[in-house]
Design a protein around this motif. Sequence first.
Motif, PDB file in Angstrom:
ATOM      1  N   UNK A 434      43.433  47.910  35.606  1.00 51.83           N
ATOM      2  CA  UNK A 434      42.550  47.093  34.781  1.00 51.83           C
ATOM      3  C   UNK A 434      41.346  46.561  35.538  1.00 51.83           C
ATOM      4  N   UNK A 435      40.399  46.029  34.764  1.00 56.06           N
ATOM      5  CA  UNK A 435      39.152  45.535  35.343  1.00 56.06           C
ATOM      6  C   UNK A 435      39.351  44.388  36.315  1.00 56.06           C
ATOM      7  N   UNK A 436      40.201  43.421  35.952  1.00 53.05           N
ATOM      8  CA  UNK A 436      40.422  42.270  36.827  1.00 53.05           C
ATOM      9  C   UNK A 436      41.056  42.723  38.140  1.00 53.05           C
ATOM     10  N   UNK A 437      42.020  43.651  38.060  1.00 57.40           N
ATOM     11  CA  UNK A 437      42.643  44.175  39.262  1.00 57.40           C
ATOM     12  C   UNK A 437      41.651  44.884  40.161  1.00 57.40           C
ATOM     13  N   UNK A 438      40.614  45.484  39.562  1.00 57.07           N
ATOM     14  CA  UNK A 438      39.606  46.200  40.335  1.00 57.07           C
ATOM     15  C   UNK A 438      38.697  45.262  41.114  1.00 57.07           C
ATOM     16  N   UNK A 439      38.362  44.129  40.516  1.00 56.35           N
ATOM     17  CA  UNK A 439      37.362  43.241  41.103  1.00 56.35           C
ATOM     18  C   UNK A 439      37.942  42.121  41.956  1.00 56.35           C
ATOM     19  N   UNK A 440      39.209  41.783  41.769  1.00 58.89           N
ATOM     20  CA  UNK A 440      39.749  40.631  42.485  1.00 58.89           C
ATOM     21  C   UNK A 440      40.031  40.979  43.947  1.00 58.89           C
ATOM     22  N   UNK A 441      39.980  39.969  44.800  1.00 61.70           N
ATOM     23  CA  UNK A 441      40.326  40.119  46.204  1.00 61.70           C
ATOM     24  C   UNK A 441      41.844  40.069  46.324  1.00 61.70           C
ATOM     25  N   UNK A 442      42.452  41.141  46.833  1.00 57.60           N
ATOM     26  CA  UNK A 442      43.910  41.222  46.906  1.00 57.60           C
ATOM     27  C   UNK A 442      44.502  40.151  47.812  1.00 57.60           C
ATOM     28  N   UNK A 443      43.815  39.829  48.899  1.00 61.21           N
ATOM     29  CA  UNK A 443      44.306  38.801  49.806  1.00 61.21           C
ATOM     30  C   UNK A 443      44.313  37.429  49.135  1.00 61.21           C
ATOM     31  N   UNK A 444      43.292  37.168  48.310  1.00 58.33           N
ATOM     32  CA  UNK A 444      43.260  35.905  47.562  1.00 58.33           C
ATOM     33  C   UNK A 444      44.413  35.848  46.566  1.00 58.33           C
ATOM     34  N   UNK A 445      44.675  36.979  45.909  1.00 63.06           N
ATOM     35  CA  UNK A 445      45.757  37.026  44.928  1.00 63.06           C
ATOM     36  C   UNK A 445      47.101  36.743  45.581  1.00 63.06           C
ATOM     37  N   UNK A 446      47.332  37.354  46.750  1.00 57.07           N
ATOM     38  CA  UNK A 446      48.586  37.102  47.457  1.00 57.07           C
ATOM     39  C   UNK A 446      48.637  35.670  47.975  1.00 57.07           C
ATOM     40  N   UNK A 447      47.490  35.133  48.387  1.00 51.61           N
ATOM     41  CA  UNK A 447      47.469  33.762  48.938  1.00 51.61           C
ATOM     42  C   UNK A 447      47.871  32.734  47.901  1.00 51.61           C
ATOM     43  N   UNK A 448      47.489  32.925  46.645  1.00 49.27           N
ATOM     44  CA  UNK A 448      47.868  31.952  45.618  1.00 49.27           C
ATOM     45  C   UNK A 448      49.267  32.244  45.054  1.00 49.27           C
ATOM     46  N   UNK A 449      49.865  33.390  45.474  1.00 45.46           N
ATOM     47  CA  UNK A 449      51.207  33.712  45.006  1.00 45.46           C
ATOM     48  C   UNK A 449      51.254  34.498  43.722  1.00 45.46           C
ATOM     49  N   UNK A 450      50.153  35.174  43.368  1.00 54.20           N
ATOM     50  CA  UNK A 450      50.151  35.994  42.159  1.00 54.20           C
ATOM     51  C   UNK A 450      51.166  37.124  42.273  1.00 54.20           C
ATOM     52  N   UNK A 451      51.294  37.671  43.476  1.00 46.06           N
ATOM     53  CA  UNK A 451      52.331  38.656  43.767  1.00 46.06           C
ATOM     54  C   UNK A 451      52.812  38.424  45.201  1.00 46.06           C
ATOM     55  N   UNK A 452      53.983  38.946  45.566  1.00 46.95           N
ATOM     56  CA  UNK A 452      54.525  38.703  46.912  1.00 46.95           C
ATOM     57  C   UNK A 452      53.603  39.220  48.001  1.00 46.95           C
ATOM     58  N   UNK A 453      53.493  38.459  49.085  1.00 52.66           N
ATOM     59  CA  UNK A 453      52.654  38.874  50.210  1.00 52.66           C
ATOM     60  C   UNK A 453      53.135  40.199  50.793  1.00 52.66           C
TER      61      UNK A 453
END
Length: 513
Positions: A434-453
């Motif tokens: 998806x579009x959001x997955x394409x543009x988001x910073x993966x490290x930021x996503x893991x840092x907030x706990x969106x998915x496991x580090x």
Amino acid sequence: MTPIIRIYRAGELIRETEGVPGETLLKQITDAGEFLDAPCGGKGRCGKCLVHIGSPDGQAVLACQTRVDGDLDVHLPDKMVMTIADSGIIESGKLKIENERGLARRLGVAVDIGTTSVVAHLTDLETCARIATASGVNAQRQYGADVISRIQYCAEHGHEALTAAVQDQLASLIQETLSAAGAKSDSVEYISIAANTIMQHLAAGYSPVGMGTAPFTTVSLFGEDLPAWTGLPVAPGAKIYYAPAISAYVGGDITAGMLAAGLEDTQGPVVFIDVGTNGEIALKHDDTYYCCATAAGPAFEGAEITMGMAAIPGAIDHVKWDNGLKVSVIGDASARGLCGSGLLDALATLLETGAVDETGRMLDADEIEHGISAHIATGHDGKNVFRLTENVIMSAADVRKLQLAKSAIAAGIQVLLLHSGVAEADIEAFILAGGFGSFMDQNSAARIGLFPEAFLPLTKTMGNTAGEGAAIALCSAAARQTLSRIRERCEYIELSTSQAFNDQFVEQMMFPE
């Protein structure tokens, strides 16, 4: 006397229409065929349907809260142009109308109808080569940013307006691609659509109201050809294929996405996720697809956030701390707000610098032993705000909304792991679609706990897999059969009645330290 409403954009009169006394300006503008962003669906909560009365600098009012009581000059904001994964028209020169054998070229259109955007790919049915692409902000957005808002609108007013909005938009996008290619409408024989179940219902002309409350009843789960609706620029007798849905909230965009991501070619364990207003997650293990949907809400789309906005010029799309606060802004424009990827980065920055603690509390400036303290201030409501620029803030309430959204996604992942008996350490690939997955910073996503580090080294971004899956299904009967087999092997977990999800949701509310 019937009131007259004159609608302006960029200072120019674009529409004049008869008004209905007592009706809201939002409905009048929408009924007149003009787009006005209203992510909350006209509930008066988001503050995004702001218009000016009298002149471009006249009184600012919320269109959804303002009633028509006489003649009005209404000035709309600039037209919304969103940055999405498949934007604009790709033109590779005028299409050669005949193929090598001198026969008329057979064309089709692969379509991804997202909650936020719609993308159409004009395609050669013989070679499956993409000829032209057109896209735009989903015209239904003015009825609400998320599917729940749109279902509520349909429950109150009927689904016809939303069906007309998406059908008219798709007709326009197809015509754009035909014009770019120099092709005629009678060459378009087949259309393939991949979308969430609500969007597919509305495109097909079905009411989605049954999906608004338990037991979440669908009119159809699709996976079949239907006649093209009247008004599409296609050949007589053209058909539309709708990708098979799994449930009310795991739709054809996910089955098509898993096909495009190649999940059929692996035994897994693999996690596939499309993060948007509704987070759809699948875990492939052996021959079974475990699926669920989480009500993440529209926060990651920038809706119902104090200064949230879509990914359009003026939106802050990335934030980091590097000897000072650094922000990037989409387009050649001054910062006006934050889109989803910018919100994610901003929250990760607050966590990393200690300005927000693991519970989600935004600390006072004098509690923070970091230079970012200079960007923490007190808002009008007495609560702390994060000031990114002179004009753009992120509030403590925004942090809470993002916290709820990330907890829903993270809890959904954990429930699938529990249900399948697969441990985090056993996952071999983590696919962001998806579009959001394409543009988001993966490290930021893991840092907030969106998915496991632990998933970070396994992460693969695949962009618009729904559109790619629709394109594969457009040209291949075998692919359409594969999509049906994928649905047959899906095990859907309903999270709204899951105690495991409730427990995980509470646990995932805490941010990683």
